[in-house]
Design a protein around this motif. Sequence first.
Motif, PDB file in Angstrom:
ATOM      1  N   PRO A  74       0.828  -1.215   0.000  1.00 15.77           N
ATOM      2  CA  PRO A  74       0.000   0.000   0.000  1.00 15.77           C
ATOM      3  C   PRO A  74       0.859   1.261   0.000  1.00 15.77           C
ATOM      4  N   ALA A  75       0.418   2.249  -0.760  1.00 17.90           N
ATOM      5  CA  ALA A  75       1.194   3.474  -0.892  1.00 17.90           C
ATOM      6  C   ALA A  75       0.988   4.410   0.299  1.00 17.90           C
ATOM      7  N   ASP A  76      -0.238   4.376   0.856  1.00 17.49           N
ATOM      8  CA  ASP A  76      -0.552   5.382   1.869  1.00 17.49           C
ATOM      9  C   ASP A  76      -0.448   4.870   3.305  1.00 17.49           C
ATOM     10  N   ALA A  77       0.212   3.725   3.524  1.00 16.16           N
ATOM     11  CA  ALA A  77       0.419   3.251   4.890  1.00 16.16           C
ATOM     12  C   ALA A  77       1.874   2.818   5.017  1.00 16.16           C
ATOM     13  N   ASP A  78       2.510   3.133   6.151  1.00 13.35           N
ATOM     14  CA  ASP A  78       3.929   2.799   6.250  1.00 13.35           C
ATOM     15  C   ASP A  78       4.191   1.582   7.125  1.00 13.35           C
ATOM     16  N   ALA A  79       3.173   1.064   7.807  1.00 13.65           N
ATOM     17  CA  ALA A  79       3.409  -0.119   8.633  1.00 13.65           C
ATOM     18  C   ALA A  79       2.170  -0.981   8.679  1.00 13.65           C
ATOM     19  N   CYS A  80       2.390  -2.295   8.744  1.00 11.24           N
ATOM     20  CA  CYS A  80       1.264  -3.216   8.907  1.00 11.24           C
ATOM     21  C   CYS A  80       0.971  -3.328  10.414  1.00 11.24           C
ATOM     22  N   VAL A  81       0.018  -4.147  10.793  1.00 13.78           N
ATOM     23  CA  VAL A  81      -0.317  -4.253  12.222  1.00 13.78           C
ATOM     24  C   VAL A  81       0.868  -4.786  13.023  1.00 13.78           C
ATOM     25  N   GLU A  82       1.661  -5.659  12.396  1.00 14.95           N
ATOM     26  CA  GLU A  82       2.908  -6.128  13.023  1.00 14.95           C
ATOM     27  C   GLU A  82       4.028  -5.946  11.996  1.00 14.95           C
ATOM     28  N   ALA A  83       5.283  -6.245  12.403  1.00  7.18           N
ATOM     29  CA  ALA A  83       6.425  -6.066  11.508  1.00  7.18           C
ATOM     30  C   ALA A  83       6.242  -6.896  10.237  1.00  7.18           C
ATOM     31  N   THR A  84       6.758  -6.401   9.135  1.00  8.36           N
ATOM     32  CA  THR A  84       6.555  -7.052   7.836  1.00  8.36           C
ATOM     33  C   THR A  84       7.061  -8.493   7.833  1.00  8.36           C
ATOM     34  N   GLY A 121       1.548  -1.369  20.472  1.00  4.88           N
ATOM     35  CA  GLY A 121       0.630  -0.672  21.366  1.00  4.88           C
ATOM     36  C   GLY A 121      -0.566  -0.109  20.612  1.00  4.88           C
ATOM     37  N   GLU A 122      -0.444  -0.029  19.309  1.00  2.00           N
ATOM     38  CA  GLU A 122      -1.530   0.479  18.460  1.00  2.00           C
ATOM     39  C   GLU A 122      -2.722  -0.468  18.515  1.00  2.00           C
ATOM     40  N   ARG A 123      -3.942   0.072  18.419  1.00  6.12           N
ATOM     41  CA  ARG A 123      -5.133  -0.776  18.442  1.00  6.12           C
ATOM     42  C   ARG A 123      -5.773  -0.818  17.061  1.00  6.12           C
ATOM     43  N   TYR A 124      -6.216  -2.018  16.687  1.00  2.00           N
ATOM     44  CA  TYR A 124      -6.839  -2.197  15.374  1.00  2.00           C
ATOM     45  C   TYR A 124      -8.139  -2.974  15.547  1.00  2.00           C
ATOM     46  N   VAL A 125      -9.084  -2.728  14.645  1.00  2.00           N
ATOM     47  CA  VAL A 125     -10.293  -3.552  14.599  1.00  2.00           C
ATOM     48  C   VAL A 125      -9.917  -4.837  13.863  1.00  2.00           C
ATOM     49  N   MET A 126     -10.247  -5.989  14.463  1.00  2.00           N
ATOM     50  CA  MET A 126      -9.896  -7.255  13.834  1.00  2.00           C
ATOM     51  C   MET A 126     -10.905  -7.559  12.739  1.00  2.00           C
ATOM     52  N   SER A 127     -10.513  -7.287  11.511  1.00  2.00           N
ATOM     53  CA  SER A 127     -11.423  -7.535  10.388  1.00  2.00           C
ATOM     54  C   SER A 127     -10.611  -7.748   9.123  1.00  2.00           C
ATOM     55  N   LEU A 128     -10.847  -8.867   8.479  1.00  2.62           N
ATOM     56  CA  LEU A 128     -10.125  -9.184   7.238  1.00  2.62           C
ATOM     57  C   LEU A 128     -10.485  -8.185   6.149  1.00  2.62           C
ATOM     58  N   THR A 129     -11.788  -8.028   5.901  1.00  2.00           N
ATOM     59  CA  THR A 129     -12.198  -7.153   4.807  1.00  2.00           C
ATOM     60  C   THR A 129     -12.154  -5.686   5.230  1.00  2.00           C
ATOM     61  N   GLY A 130     -12.325  -5.426   6.519  1.00  2.00           N
ATOM     62  CA  GLY A 130     -12.336  -4.038   6.988  1.00  2.00           C
ATOM     63  C   GLY A 130     -10.944  -3.478   7.204  1.00  2.00           C
ATOM     64  N   THR A 131     -10.098  -4.215   7.922  1.00  2.65           N
ATOM     65  CA  THR A 131      -8.784  -3.678   8.280  1.00  2.65           C
ATOM     66  C   THR A 131      -7.708  -4.066   7.260  1.00  2.65           C
ATOM     67  N   CYS A 132      -7.559  -5.351   6.994  1.00  2.00           N
ATOM     68  CA  CYS A 132      -6.496  -5.797   6.071  1.00  2.00           C
ATOM     69  C   CYS A 132      -6.683  -5.180   4.691  1.00  2.00           C
ATOM     70  N   LEU A 133      -7.891  -5.369   4.143  1.00  2.00           N
ATOM     71  CA  LEU A 133      -8.119  -4.943   2.774  1.00  2.00           C
ATOM     72  C   LEU A 133      -8.347  -3.439   2.659  1.00  2.00           C
ATOM     73  N   ASP A 134      -8.341  -2.756   3.817  1.00  2.00           N
ATOM     74  CA  ASP A 134      -8.439  -1.311   3.782  1.00  2.00           C
ATOM     75  C   ASP A 134      -7.139  -0.731   3.230  1.00  2.00           C
ATOM     76  N   CYS A 135      -6.010  -1.327   3.621  1.00  2.00           N
ATOM     77  CA  CYS A 135      -4.710  -0.889   3.079  1.00  2.00           C
ATOM     78  C   CYS A 135      -4.350  -1.678   1.823  1.00  2.00           C
ATOM     79  N   HIS A 136      -4.400  -3.021   1.961  1.00  2.00           N
ATOM     80  CA  HIS A 136      -4.083  -3.858   0.803  1.00  2.00           C
ATOM     81  C   HIS A 136      -5.323  -3.887  -0.083  1.00  2.00           C
TER      82      HIS A 136
END
Lengths: 269, 126
Positions: free
Chosen positions: B40-50, B81-96
């Motif tokens: 993804p172009a507009d995000a610099d980090a995933c929920v955990e290290a790449t 420490g960051e918090r994320y909503v656990m969602s495949l289509t909502g969170t993962c596919l929001d960036c990817h």
Amino acid sequence: MDESRRSFLKETGWAALGLGCGFPLLNTACSSSSAQGETPSQTGAQRQWAMVVDIQKCMDEEVRNACIAACHRAHNVPHIPDPEDDVKWIWSEEYQDVFPDQAHEHTALAIRHAPILILCNHCTNPPCVRVCPTQATWKRDEDGIVMMDMHRCIGCRYCIAACPYGSRSFNWRDPRDFIERDADGEYYSDFPTRTKGVVEKCNFCAERLREGLQPACVEAVNQVDGGAGALVFGDLGEPGSEVSRILADRFTICRRVELGTGPNVYYIV
Amino acid sequence: MSDKPKIVAGLALFVALVAFPVWYGLGGEGEVAAPELEYPADADACVEATAYMTANHMDLLNRWRNAVVREGQREYQASSGERYVMSLTGTCLDCHTSRDEFCTKCHDYADVSPKCWDCHIAPEGN
């Protein structure tokens, strides 16, 4: 030699007797503790979602169709023309089939064939949960919803055999070909579709309740003329809730109460 | 004695057939290049290290699935420490944003076929 053999047999006998007496005690101790764990909702303190269906208001076809359409769109429920393969979440059946223990030989024909809305009863003591070999269906402790985990369902259909209300449907074919889509070919909802080989049923709109919304069917009937209050949803564990109030004031019935499943969908006659 | 050519020919054919996997690989196009994933172009980090995500995303997704479906938890606290909503289509596919360019490309290369998309609906544009 004889002496020691005699004493050995004696000791074995005593040990067997001791075990024989001990096991039933152990068993009762275990079963009583698990029974207490299984029925917290009967104490009344626990939340238990329930629905009240007003049979008179649901006689209006428009009301019934509105809630069925809303449910099917919200959950991407397929409409399969072949009734043998169809998948059902909320639908209507004739009075004589919904309440076979109420219909008698002198029941008026119009009443006998009157359409009654039915859905999963989210039983207090659900037989489908007892038979599921993978715990793909289970009763949620926090709100009494009988949930399905499609990731775990192996499609054995024991639950379909166990449910006395016919509330569960099996996906005999890929449902995606039969799901309603909008003009652009997109699904109306992002709710995951199911796949061939799993069982599904009404989930009391758990995904909407999580966001503080009412179930889709309840919201839909309230928007239809004359449909307000046709379906009422609420918490039975809370004495002040609308469902508790209706059950206290009105004459209501349930499906097949004699089976002891404890259905949580009630009908105002 | 007169059967010698036939026997030799038969043996040669047998050896050639048995060795099929070996010579088929030799004659192929060599190593298949690892897929180039679109990040993804507009995000610099995933929920955990790449590196962790590359190796363990399936495990993380399984834990997310169990937490959401079985325990009714929606929030994931990352090791940062960051918090994320656990969602495949909502969170993962929001960036990817593209399932085909991200998930499918690599799964095809690794020859695995997870069943996520049999039920989950990829957001529009996929």
